[in-house]
Write a protein that holds these residues in place. Structure first.
Motif, PDB file in Angstrom:
ATOM      1  N   ASP A  81      48.438  25.812   9.670  1.00  0.00           N
ATOM      2  CA  ASP A  81      47.856  27.087   9.259  1.00  0.00           C
ATOM      3  C   ASP A  81      48.736  28.254   9.700  1.00  0.00           C
ATOM      4  O   ASP A  81      49.010  29.172   8.911  1.00  0.00           O
ATOM      5  N   ARG A  82      49.175  28.230  10.955  1.00  0.00           N
ATOM      6  CA  ARG A  82      49.983  29.344  11.477  1.00  0.00           C
ATOM      7  C   ARG A  82      51.279  29.517  10.697  1.00  0.00           C
ATOM      8  O   ARG A  82      51.728  30.644  10.477  1.00  0.00           O
ATOM      9  N   TYR A  83      51.860  28.435  10.268  1.00  0.00           N
ATOM     10  CA  TYR A  83      53.118  28.498   9.528  1.00  0.00           C
ATOM     11  C   TYR A  83      52.917  28.707   8.023  1.00  0.00           C
ATOM     12  O   TYR A  83      53.888  28.783   7.269  1.00  0.00           O
ATOM     13  N   GLY A  84      51.658  28.767   7.574  1.00  0.00           N
ATOM     14  CA  GLY A  84      51.400  28.988   6.154  1.00  0.00           C
ATOM     15  C   GLY A  84      51.848  27.834   5.269  1.00  0.00           C
ATOM     16  O   GLY A  84      52.251  28.039   4.116  1.00  0.00           O
ATOM     17  N   GLU A 129      49.887  27.034   1.830  1.00  0.00           N
ATOM     18  CA  GLU A 129      50.326  27.895   0.730  1.00  0.00           C
ATOM     19  C   GLU A 129      51.741  27.532   0.287  1.00  0.00           C
ATOM     20  O   GLU A 129      52.070  27.593  -0.903  1.00  0.00           O
ATOM     21  N   TYR A 130      52.558  27.125   1.256  1.00  0.00           N
ATOM     22  CA  TYR A 130      53.950  26.809   0.958  1.00  0.00           C
ATOM     23  C   TYR A 130      54.074  25.625   0.002  1.00  0.00           C
ATOM     24  O   TYR A 130      54.876  25.669  -0.942  1.00  0.00           O
ATOM     25  N   VAL A 131      53.271  24.563   0.207  1.00  0.00           N
ATOM     26  CA  VAL A 131      53.392  23.418  -0.691  1.00  0.00           C
ATOM     27  C   VAL A 131      52.925  23.787  -2.099  1.00  0.00           C
ATOM     28  O   VAL A 131      53.435  23.240  -3.092  1.00  0.00           O
ATOM     29  N   ARG A 132      51.964  24.708  -2.201  1.00  0.00           N
ATOM     30  CA  ARG A 132      51.560  25.168  -3.529  1.00  0.00           C
ATOM     31  C   ARG A 132      52.729  25.902  -4.208  1.00  0.00           C
ATOM     32  O   ARG A 132      52.966  25.732  -5.418  1.00  0.00           O
ATOM     33  N   ARG A 158      55.959  17.529  -7.174  1.00  0.00           N
ATOM     34  CA  ARG A 158      55.028  17.306  -8.282  1.00  0.00           C
ATOM     35  C   ARG A 158      53.572  17.282  -7.794  1.00  0.00           C
ATOM     36  O   ARG A 158      52.676  17.748  -8.502  1.00  0.00           O
ATOM     37  N   HIS A 159      53.328  16.717  -6.631  1.00  0.00           N
ATOM     38  CA  HIS A 159      51.978  16.608  -6.071  1.00  0.00           C
ATOM     39  C   HIS A 159      52.059  16.833  -4.567  1.00  0.00           C
ATOM     40  O   HIS A 159      53.069  16.503  -3.939  1.00  0.00           O
ATOM     41  N   TYR A 160      50.980  17.372  -3.976  1.00  0.00           N
ATOM     42  CA  TYR A 160      50.974  17.559  -2.532  1.00  0.00           C
ATOM     43  C   TYR A 160      49.680  17.053  -1.921  1.00  0.00           C
ATOM     44  O   TYR A 160      48.611  17.058  -2.527  1.00  0.00           O
ATOM     45  N   GLY A 161      49.835  16.559  -0.693  1.00  0.00           N
ATOM     46  CA  GLY A 161      48.703  16.052   0.067  1.00  0.00           C
ATOM     47  C   GLY A 161      49.077  16.048   1.537  1.00  0.00           C
ATOM     48  O   GLY A 161      49.941  16.805   1.962  1.00  0.00           O
ATOM     49  N   PHE A 162      48.449  15.174   2.306  1.00  0.00           N
ATOM     50  CA  PHE A 162      48.782  15.109   3.728  1.00  0.00           C
ATOM     51  C   PHE A 162      48.489  13.722   4.275  1.00  0.00           C
ATOM     52  O   PHE A 162      47.667  12.975   3.731  1.00  0.00           O
TER      53      PHE A 162
END
Length: 372
Positions: free
Chosen positions: A124-127, A130-133, A142-146
């Motif tokens: 969260d602190r590093y944003g 939003e960055y992967v979006r 192409r796709h993002y997750g964790f």
């Protein structure tokens, strides 16, 4: 439920974290890795999983896969690890380094790597959400997750706060399904309820379910003499309806052949086979080994250079077979690095451990057992 981000290949993914090494060295065996990649692709495999922090893995993936196959013929998964980053800029630089190491223009599945109780706020602190979006809008992913190593409650919060998450990577295997720390079942059910497909990591628990105690092997062999213990574990994970892909970190051609045998023409477990695994797990729970999966997340930051997973492997052999003299002999040379008694109890390893092991006290047990 959306599980069809991938629908054109078998459900087995090639984990590139445990690639073969040239005997007696830490150097990845590229020629053997190439043969393994070729066998995997020939059998219908397309999904390859690597990470920024897997030492040498991205470069080896480039040599064995990316330089040898058309980019549209495979899927690449890679990861951004905030824990090793000293700043937001450092974290956001990782994807560009990864793309350069791999020699590709985009990554198919990009993961915020190893979210747990000790690091979740850093993303969260590093944003980074939003960055992967932004990376997706730019066409770099192409796709993002964790990937996730924390509590069901934390997973519920993350998927609620980030409803655009396209997939989640969870540790799932038949012995962790009801484990009170790993909570595989509860985490799987939360992801399923949110409509998020699951990628499975550690289906054979770092190899432990590929070579379980003999009493467990006997149960599995009686049920099917032609099936390896590892194949039971991989099929268990792949049989879950909301599982999109099951990763296996293969280190030799024998492991590759065994996985392909069970997954090339995959058949979900039958009710009778589930009962066999229930009996196997009940027997497995009688053994009190250290639940280390040899991921080595603990070792890079150890100020004393202790090879913790290798030490725990020796200790587990002792716990399983009780041969103290042989264990002490193996401990004297096999792990390498500093002995367990060199630990200064800084706690770095425990904060990095995805299994949440009490590593400091376990090393103390090693000292008492194998050094005295």
């Amino acid at each position: 439920m959306e599980t069809e981000l991938i629908d054109d290949c078998m459900r087995l993914g090639f984990g590139m974290m445990r690639l073969p090494r040239i005997e007696g060295t830490s150097t990845i065996d590229l020629e053997l890795s190439k043969r393994m990649v070729d066998a995997f692709v020939a059998a219908g495999g397309k999904y390859f999983d690597t990470a920024y922090i897997y030492e040498g893995s991205e470069q080896a993936t480039k040599a064995a896969l990316c330089d040898r196959y058309p980019r549209e013929n495979y899927y690449l998964a890679d990861k951004l690890n905030a824990s090793v980053s000293k700043s937001e800029e450092d974290a956001k630089r990782q994807i560009h380094i990864s793309l350069d190491r791999l020699g590709v223009d985009y990554i198919d599945f990009y993961l915020l790597h190893g979210i747990d109780e000790g690091n979740h706020d850093k993303f969260d602190r590093y944003g980074l959400w939003e960055y992967v979006r932004e990376l997706k809008q730019q066409g770099l992913i192409r796709h993002y997750g964790f990937s996730f190593h924390s509590s069901p409650e934390r997973l519920e919060q993350l998927l609620t706060d980030h409803p655009d998450t396209e997939f989640v990577q969870l540790q799932i295997n038949y012995t962790d399904w009801e484990d009170p720390v790993i909570c595989s079942r509860r985490c799987y059910e939360i992801a399923t309820r949110h409509g998020v497909p699951v990628i499975v990591m550690e289906p054979v628990k770092g190899g432990k379910l590929a070579d379980p105690p003999q009493a467990v092997k006997d149960i599995l062999l009686r049920a099917n003499p032609d099936a390896s213990p590892a194949s039971w574990a991989v099929r268990y994970a792949a049989s879950l309806p909301n599982v999109m892909m099951v990763l296996s970190g293969m280190s030799n051609m024998e492991q590759m052949d065994d996985n392909l045998k069970s997954m090339r023409h995959f058949q979900p477990l039958s009710d009778e086979e589930y009962q066999v695994l229930t009996a196997a797990n009940q027997t497995l729970q009688q053994f009190s080994g250290i639940a280390c999966t040899a991921c080595h997340y603990c070792t890079p930051g150890c100020p004393m250079g202790i090879h913790i997973p290798e030490i725990f492997a020796v200790m587990n052999v002792y716990k399983m077979y009780g041969h103290l003299r042989e264990a002490r002999n193996d401990y004297g040379w096999r792990p390498g690095g500093e002995r367990a008694s060199a630990c200064i109890q800084c706690g770095q390893c425990e904060s990095a451990c995805p299994q949440h092991l009490p590593i400091i006290s376990l090393l103390e047990e090693v000292v008492e057992t194998l050094e005295k």
